[in-house]
Design a protein around this motif. Structure first.
Motif, PDB file in Angstrom:
ATOM      1  N   GLY A 135       0.814  -1.205   0.000  1.00 35.05           N
ATOM      2  CA  GLY A 135       0.000   0.000   0.000  1.00 35.05           C
ATOM      3  C   GLY A 135       0.847   1.254   0.000  1.00 35.05           C
ATOM      4  N   TRP A 136       2.062   1.151  -0.576  1.00 28.65           N
ATOM      5  CA  TRP A 136       2.992   2.282  -0.623  1.00 28.65           C
ATOM      6  C   TRP A 136       2.975   2.927  -2.015  1.00 28.65           C
ATOM      7  CZ3 TRP A 136       8.308   0.456   1.791  1.00 28.65           C
ATOM      8  CH2 TRP A 136       8.114   0.149   3.147  1.00 28.65           C
ATOM      9  N   PRO A 137       3.357   4.207  -2.090  1.00 26.79           N
ATOM     10  CA  PRO A 137       3.563   4.798  -3.421  1.00 26.79           C
ATOM     11  C   PRO A 137       4.771   4.173  -4.091  1.00 26.79           C
ATOM     12  CG  PRO A 137       4.291   6.314  -1.695  1.00 26.79           C
ATOM     13  CD  PRO A 137       3.597   5.178  -1.001  1.00 26.79           C
ATOM     14  N   GLN A 138       4.788   4.241  -5.428  1.00 23.46           N
ATOM     15  CA  GLN A 138       5.896   3.651  -6.181  1.00 23.46           C
ATOM     16  C   GLN A 138       6.382   4.620  -7.248  1.00 23.46           C
ATOM     17  OE1 GLN A 138       4.720   0.693  -9.271  1.00 23.46           O
ATOM     18  NE2 GLN A 138       2.707   0.766  -8.271  1.00 23.46           N
ATOM     19  N   ALA A 139       7.662   4.509  -7.575  1.00 26.39           N
ATOM     20  CA  ALA A 139       8.260   5.265  -8.671  1.00 26.39           C
ATOM     21  C   ALA A 139       9.125   4.292  -9.437  1.00 26.39           C
ATOM     22  CB  ALA A 139       9.080   6.436  -8.152  1.00 26.39           C
ATOM     23  N   THR A 140       8.805   4.066 -10.702  1.00 26.66           N
ATOM     24  CA  THR A 140       9.475   3.018 -11.465  1.00 26.66           C
ATOM     25  C   THR A 140      10.472   3.593 -12.462  1.00 26.66           C
ATOM     26  OG1 THR A 140       7.702   3.009 -13.118  1.00 26.66           O
ATOM     27  CG2 THR A 140       7.477   1.498 -11.269  1.00 26.66           C
ATOM     28  N   GLN A 141      11.434   2.750 -12.845  1.00 23.92           N
ATOM     29  CA  GLN A 141      12.415   3.053 -13.900  1.00 23.92           C
ATOM     30  C   GLN A 141      13.173   4.362 -13.616  1.00 23.92           C
ATOM     31  OE1 GLN A 141       8.934   1.960 -16.751  1.00 23.92           O
ATOM     32  NE2 GLN A 141      10.757   2.185 -18.030  1.00 23.92           N
ATOM     33  N   ALA A 142      13.654   4.497 -12.405  1.00 26.63           N
ATOM     34  CA  ALA A 142      14.299   5.737 -11.980  1.00 26.63           C
ATOM     35  C   ALA A 142      15.616   5.979 -12.708  1.00 26.63           C
ATOM     36  CB  ALA A 142      14.553   5.714 -10.477  1.00 26.63           C
ATOM     37  N   SER A 143      15.762   7.188 -13.251  1.00 29.54           N
ATOM     38  CA  SER A 143      17.047   7.620 -13.803  1.00 29.54           C
ATOM     39  C   SER A 143      17.673   8.694 -12.916  1.00 29.54           C
ATOM     40  CB  SER A 143      16.873   8.160 -15.226  1.00 29.54           C
ATOM     41  OG  SER A 143      16.000   9.272 -15.242  1.00 29.54           O
ATOM     42  N   ARG A 144      16.927   9.178 -11.919  1.00 25.99           N
ATOM     43  CA  ARG A 144      17.448  10.129 -10.935  1.00 25.99           C
ATOM     44  C   ARG A 144      16.575  10.054  -9.683  1.00 25.99           C
ATOM     45  NH1 ARG A 144      16.565  15.407  -9.280  1.00 25.99           N
ATOM     46  NH2 ARG A 144      14.808  15.582 -10.705  1.00 25.99           N
ATOM     47  N   VAL A 145      17.231  10.068  -8.514  1.00 26.85           N
ATOM     48  CA  VAL A 145      16.514  10.041  -7.235  1.00 26.85           C
ATOM     49  C   VAL A 145      17.047  11.176  -6.380  1.00 26.85           C
ATOM     50  CG1 VAL A 145      16.020   8.730  -5.135  1.00 26.85           C
ATOM     51  CG2 VAL A 145      16.177   7.543  -7.339  1.00 26.85           C
ATOM     52  N   GLU A 163       9.951  12.332 -17.042  1.00 22.85           N
ATOM     53  CA  GLU A 163       8.804  12.506 -16.157  1.00 22.85           C
ATOM     54  C   GLU A 163       9.300  12.452 -14.722  1.00 22.85           C
ATOM     55  OE1 GLU A 163       4.826  10.275 -16.581  1.00 22.85           O
ATOM     56  OE2 GLU A 163       5.875   9.180 -14.984  1.00 22.85           O
ATOM     57  N   THR A 164       8.868  13.394 -13.898  1.00 19.26           N
ATOM     58  CA  THR A 164       9.280  13.425 -12.495  1.00 19.26           C
ATOM     59  C   THR A 164       8.059  13.272 -11.605  1.00 19.26           C
ATOM     60  OG1 THR A 164      11.169  14.856 -12.978  1.00 19.26           O
ATOM     61  CG2 THR A 164      10.443  14.757 -10.692  1.00 19.26           C
ATOM     62  N   VAL A 165       8.140  12.360 -10.647  1.00 15.98           N
ATOM     63  CA  VAL A 165       7.066  12.164  -9.682  1.00 15.98           C
ATOM     64  C   VAL A 165       7.612  12.417  -8.285  1.00 15.98           C
ATOM     65  CG1 VAL A 165       5.839  10.514 -11.132  1.00 15.98           C
ATOM     66  CG2 VAL A 165       7.527   9.684  -9.506  1.00 15.98           C
ATOM     67  N   ARG A 166       6.728  12.781  -7.373  1.00 13.33           N
ATOM     68  CA  ARG A 166       7.135  13.063  -5.994  1.00 13.33           C
ATOM     69  C   ARG A 166       6.235  12.278  -5.050  1.00 13.33           C
ATOM     70  NH1 ARG A 166       6.186  18.206  -5.805  1.00 13.33           N
ATOM     71  NH2 ARG A 166       8.285  18.912  -6.351  1.00 13.33           N
ATOM     72  N   ALA A 167       6.835  11.685  -4.026  1.00 10.95           N
ATOM     73  CA  ALA A 167       6.075  10.948  -3.019  1.00 10.95           C
ATOM     74  C   ALA A 167       6.804  11.025  -1.690  1.00 10.95           C
ATOM     75  CB  ALA A 167       5.872   9.501  -3.442  1.00 10.95           C
ATOM     76  N   LYS A 168       6.104  10.700  -0.640  1.00  8.20           N
ATOM     77  CA  LYS A 168       6.704  10.678   0.694  1.00  8.20           C
ATOM     78  C   LYS A 168       6.985   9.241   1.099  1.00  8.20           C
ATOM     79  CE  LYS A 168       4.667  14.981   2.419  1.00  8.20           C
ATOM     80  NZ  LYS A 168       3.868  15.628   3.496  1.00  8.20           N
ATOM     81  N   LEU A 169       8.009   9.084   1.929  1.00  4.40           N
ATOM     82  CA  LEU A 169       8.312   7.764   2.469  1.00  4.40           C
ATOM     83  C   LEU A 169       7.177   7.312   3.366  1.00  4.40           C
ATOM     84  CD1 LEU A 169      12.074   8.291   3.396  1.00  4.40           C
ATOM     85  CD2 LEU A 169      11.170   7.128   1.377  1.00  4.40           C
ATOM     86  N   PRO A 170       6.914   5.993   3.443  1.00  5.71           N
ATOM     87  CA  PRO A 170       7.650   4.892   2.795  1.00  5.71           C
ATOM     88  C   PRO A 170       7.259   4.743   1.332  1.00  5.71           C
ATOM     89  CG  PRO A 170       5.831   4.012   4.066  1.00  5.71           C
ATOM     90  CD  PRO A 170       5.846   5.499   4.327  1.00  5.71           C
TER      91      PRO A 170
END
Length: 247
Positions: A135-145, A163-170
């Motif tokens: 039940g966590w957010p996900q960000a796939t195929q990262a080229s920059r973190v 494409e840039t996405v933003r989420a909070k931990l976890p």
């Protein structure tokens, strides 16, 4: 996940790839994940720092060598979920995701970084399934973190640019090839890695069964490529393209 280096032919039953006598090595996408985890700690990117880097692999006894390499790159400890060798021990993406969820719950982790796909089945499903199970957010195929306050910004390459996405931990992040350049595991660090903790578990220890939901019908090598042809001039090229239906 454990993958294999080299050229793999199909088994005689054509239900998998032949791994006998093939050296096991770390999946290159997972290698990027280990490198990125170590860099996040070294560069103090994460708010509050990185308390612990734990690597996990499910596979036969040879998987220990891969985990030692990951610890030589900078991971603190490892978990080896031992499975049978060959087709009998092969795990489907959903089983791996369930296994990782159990470990995440046990370890109280708040960030999971893993390769976007394995290079044997190319399923590219485990990270997404893990995020769904947690039940966590996900960000796939990262080229920059990048970390920004209490948020994580992840950039990936898409057809039209980035494409840039933003989420909070976890959260769960899967890595792509241009994220970083993994470091070489030096001999001194390989020797130090032998003293780092490595815990062995089984799927049953984590409350997971290797339930098969997919059936491989056939695995074959791609057809041999046919040789190209030469044309004498532009008119010949146009005629050939028309013959092939390209014009």
């Amino acid at each position: 996940m454990l993958c294999h280096n080299g050229l793999l032919g199909q088994t005689t039953s054509q239900t998998g790839v032949e791994t006998a006598g093939v050296k096991h090595s770390m999946n290159p996408f997972d290698e990027l994940s280990v490198e990125e985890s170590v860099r996040i700690r070294e560069k103090n990117k994460a708010p509050g720092g990185v308390e612990d880097i734990c690597v996990i692999s499910a596979g036969p006894a040879k998987a220990v060598d891969i985990l030692r390499t990951a610890m030589a790159m900078g991971a603190d400890r490892a978990i080896h979920v031992e499975t049978a060798d060959g087709d009998e021990g092969a795990l489907e993406p959903l089983t791996v995701a369930k296994m990782l969820r159990a470990v995440v719950d046990k370890e109280k982790s708040n960030l999971v970084i893993l390769g976007k796909q394995s290079i044997d089945d190319d399923a590219a499903q485990t990270g997404q399934m893990l995020a769904g199970l947690l039940g966590w957010p996900q960000a796939t195929q990262a080229s920059r973190v990048e970390f920004s306050g209490d948020s994580v910004e992840v950039t990936k390459e898409v057809d039209g640019g980035v494409e840039t996405v933003r989420a909070k931990l976890p959260m769960v992040i899967t890595t792509d090839l241009r994220l970083n350049e993994p470091r070489y595991a030096s001999l001194p660090n390989i020797m130090k890695a032998k003293k780092k903790p490595l815990v062995k578990m089984s799927l049953s220890d984590l409350g997971v069964t290797n339930e098969r939901k997919l059936k491989i019908i056939k695995v074959t090598e791609p057809p041999a490529r046919q040789g190209g042809g030469k044309v004498e001039d532009v008119d010949g090229m146009i005629s050939k393209l028309k013959e092939l239906g390209a014009l």
